[in-house]
Write a protein that holds these residues in place. Structure first.
Motif, PDB file in Angstrom:
ATOM      1  N   ARG A 278      45.493  52.697  70.952  1.00 30.94           N
ATOM      2  CA  ARG A 278      46.659  51.853  71.236  1.00 30.94           C
ATOM      3  C   ARG A 278      46.376  50.922  72.407  1.00 30.94           C
ATOM      4  O   ARG A 278      46.723  49.744  72.389  1.00 30.94           O
ATOM      5  CB  ARG A 278      47.891  52.710  71.509  1.00 30.94           C
ATOM      6  N   GLU A 281      44.056  48.207  71.247  1.00 31.94           N
ATOM      7  CA  GLU A 281      44.757  47.254  70.373  1.00 31.94           C
ATOM      8  C   GLU A 281      45.546  46.241  71.194  1.00 31.94           C
ATOM      9  O   GLU A 281      45.634  45.073  70.831  1.00 31.94           O
ATOM     10  CB  GLU A 281      45.699  48.008  69.427  1.00 31.94           C
ATOM     11  N   GLU A 282      46.097  46.713  72.302  1.00 34.31           N
ATOM     12  CA  GLU A 282      46.839  45.784  73.164  1.00 34.31           C
ATOM     13  C   GLU A 282      45.912  44.730  73.742  1.00 34.31           C
ATOM     14  O   GLU A 282      46.246  43.550  73.790  1.00 34.31           O
ATOM     15  CB  GLU A 282      47.508  46.560  74.301  1.00 34.31           C
ATOM     16  N   ASP A 314      48.569  44.803  59.700  1.00 35.68           N
ATOM     17  CA  ASP A 314      49.781  45.492  59.247  1.00 35.68           C
ATOM     18  C   ASP A 314      50.957  45.056  60.123  1.00 35.68           C
ATOM     19  O   ASP A 314      50.802  44.268  61.054  1.00 35.68           O
ATOM     20  CB  ASP A 314      49.584  47.014  59.263  1.00 35.68           C
ATOM     21  N   GLU A 316      52.727  46.560  62.357  1.00 34.66           N
ATOM     22  CA  GLU A 316      52.659  46.942  63.759  1.00 34.66           C
ATOM     23  C   GLU A 316      51.742  45.988  64.533  1.00 34.66           C
ATOM     24  O   GLU A 316      52.064  45.540  65.634  1.00 34.66           O
ATOM     25  CB  GLU A 316      52.146  48.389  63.851  1.00 34.66           C
ATOM     26  N   SER A 317      50.608  45.671  63.902  1.00 31.25           N
ATOM     27  CA  SER A 317      49.630  44.786  64.535  1.00 31.25           C
ATOM     28  C   SER A 317      50.193  43.365  64.686  1.00 31.25           C
ATOM     29  O   SER A 317      49.961  42.696  65.701  1.00 31.25           O
ATOM     30  CB  SER A 317      48.358  44.817  63.684  1.00 31.25           C
ATOM     31  N   LYS A 319      53.333  42.627  65.078  1.00 32.80           N
ATOM     32  CA  LYS A 319      54.331  42.706  66.143  1.00 32.80           C
ATOM     33  C   LYS A 319      53.655  42.655  67.514  1.00 32.80           C
ATOM     34  O   LYS A 319      54.123  41.970  68.430  1.00 32.80           O
ATOM     35  CB  LYS A 319      55.115  44.029  66.024  1.00 32.80           C
ATOM     36  N   GLN A 320      52.538  43.392  67.604  1.00 36.98           N
ATOM     37  CA  GLN A 320      51.805  43.444  68.875  1.00 36.98           C
ATOM     38  C   GLN A 320      51.301  42.044  69.261  1.00 36.98           C
ATOM     39  O   GLN A 320      51.388  41.627  70.413  1.00 36.98           O
ATOM     40  CB  GLN A 320      50.616  44.377  68.698  1.00 36.98           C
ATOM     41  N   GLN A 380      61.883  40.646  61.992  1.00 38.91           N
ATOM     42  CA  GLN A 380      60.782  40.925  61.071  1.00 38.91           C
ATOM     43  C   GLN A 380      61.297  41.180  59.664  1.00 38.91           C
ATOM     44  O   GLN A 380      62.465  41.508  59.466  1.00 38.91           O
ATOM     45  CB  GLN A 380      59.929  42.080  61.553  1.00 38.91           C
TER      46      GLN A 380
END
Ligand SMILES: [Zn+2]
Length: 405
Positions: A278, A281-282, A314, A316-317, A319-320, A380
């Motif tokens: 995580r 990924e940030e 995806d 989540e990615s 959104k990040q 979203q």
């Protein structure tokens, strides 16, 4: 029709017998049910499974208690009324029932002896048995103490006797449970340990039960439900449990009994890796945001607009990434991604940028034939019209530009 003489009442280990057919009838299944003047077959009932076997070589697949008489369902050519019968009970199945049922007597008495905890019901299932016990404060330790006592009684190989007494005589005896019989009562006595009325099949000595093992227990309807296995079932259950334990240990290339510790360690490591991923990924999202910012369009008023469809991300990615982009002031990010079946969208803006992302998202999702929404700063959604993704993003970007942001 005279009642069927039940040979198992006094001779639990008798598996061969001679008899005569006194009645036949057809079952709903199409098979014939045969009633004889005497039988060694134990019929299903009272939490006890019934016997199978053969009558004159034909398969007797089921044995039913009809009160006075005992019915044998024969799969094959059924004998006629009056015909002589040579019957044979399947011994491995009978022995299994003897072990489970006698094991239950012993375990139930062990729970009474140690904790004054009576057994309220018993079920013999195909692979295991259950008793519901009125045991206060059940713990694994208490139950294992009862299992320990029960196995000691088994290994002491105590004799088990069948006694026929009158109801009045039974009433004067210290029985583990009351008898429902009004005339003659059949008592099962495990020498110096247990005396209880019962019509089931029992071992001649406790040693024949082999051993008792508890698989699990749980609270159920105010009682404690204990799942146990006795005799050969305990061996079969051990084999299954051992196979499972060995296959888990094999995943860790470890010894069988080391596996639980290693599995717990692997789960901890996995959690730690998730935390680290995580974090990475940030960082990756910030780097990607930098690159996207370079190609951003600048609208009047200095607002930067990033409208892009990105492969392989995806929800989540996405959104990040949107979060990393709009962390900077004056930014609007309209991002999309898709796989074969679904298109995804994330629209976001910085706190100081204008525009209603929720309204933009609803319009875009209509083009994708999907659904979505959110708040003015972040929304979203998605839909299944994957081929419309670029058009939906372009329309949202055009709308942002046209409103003179
Ligand atoms: Zn019994």
């Amino acid at each position: 029709m005279p009642p069927t003489e039940r040979l198992y009442n006094l001779e639990t280990h008798r598996i061969e017998f001679d008899a005569h057919v006194v009645d036949t009838s057809e079952r709903v299944s199409g098979w014939m049910a045969v009633t004889e003047d005497r039988t060694a077959f134990y019929p299903t009932g009272g939490g006890h499974l019934g016997d199978t076997g053969t009558l004159n070589g034909a398969r007797a697949a089921e044995c039913i208690d009809e009160g006075q008489s005992v019915l044998h369902v024969v799969q094959g050519l059924a004998p006629n009324i009056g015909a002589p019968i040579k019957g044979r009970v399947d011994w491995p199945r009978r022995l299994d029932h003897i072990q489970q049922h006698t094991g239950q007597h012993i375990l139930s008495q062990a729970l009474v002896t140690l904790f004054n905890a009576p057994t309220r019901s018993f079920r013999m299932l195909d692979r295991l048995c259950e008793i519901d016990v009125d045991l206060s404060e059940p713990t694994t330790d208490r139950i294992e103490r009862a299992v320990e006592l029960a196995n000691n009684v088994i290994w002491e190989d105590r004799p088990i006797a069948i006694r026929q007494v009158t109801a009045a005589e039974a009433a004067a005896l210290p029985l583990r449970k009351d008898s429902a019989r009004e005339v003659e009562v059949r008592l099962i006595e495990i020498e110096g340990f247990d005396l209880t009325p019962c019509g089931g099949t029992h071992a001649r000595h406790t040693g024949e039960v082999g051993m008792i093992a508890v698989r699990s227990w749980e609270r159920a309807k105010g009682l404690t439900r204990i799942e146990f296995v006795a005799g050969r079932r305990a061996l079969e259950d051990y084999r299954r449990a051992n196979k499972t334990a060995l296959s888990v240990a094999g995943l860790f290339s470890a010894g069988r009994d080391d596996a639980p510790l290693l599995a717990a360690r692997a789960i901890e490591e996995n959690k730690e890796l998730h935390r680290r991923v995580r974090g990475l990924e940030e960082i990756a999202a910030r780097v990607a945001a930098e690159e996207l910012s370079i190609g951003a369009a600048t609208l009047p008023g200095g607002i930067r607009l990033i409208a892009r469809s990105l492969a392989g991300r995806d929800a989540e990615s996405l959104k990040q990434l949107a979060h990393a982009l709009t962390g900077r002031p004056g930014t609007i990010a309209l991002l999309g991604s898709h796989d074969q079946e679904t298109a995804r969208l994330v629209f976001a803006r910085s706190a100081d940028a204008p525009g209603d992302m929720n309204a933009l998202m609803r319009a875009a999702c209509a083009l994708l034939d999907g659904r979505g929404g959110g708040k003015p700063e972040m929304a979203q959604g998605g839909g299944h019209k994957v081929e419309m993704l670029d058009e939906a993003i372009a329309a949202a970007a055009a709308s942002v530009s046209a409103t003179g942001v």
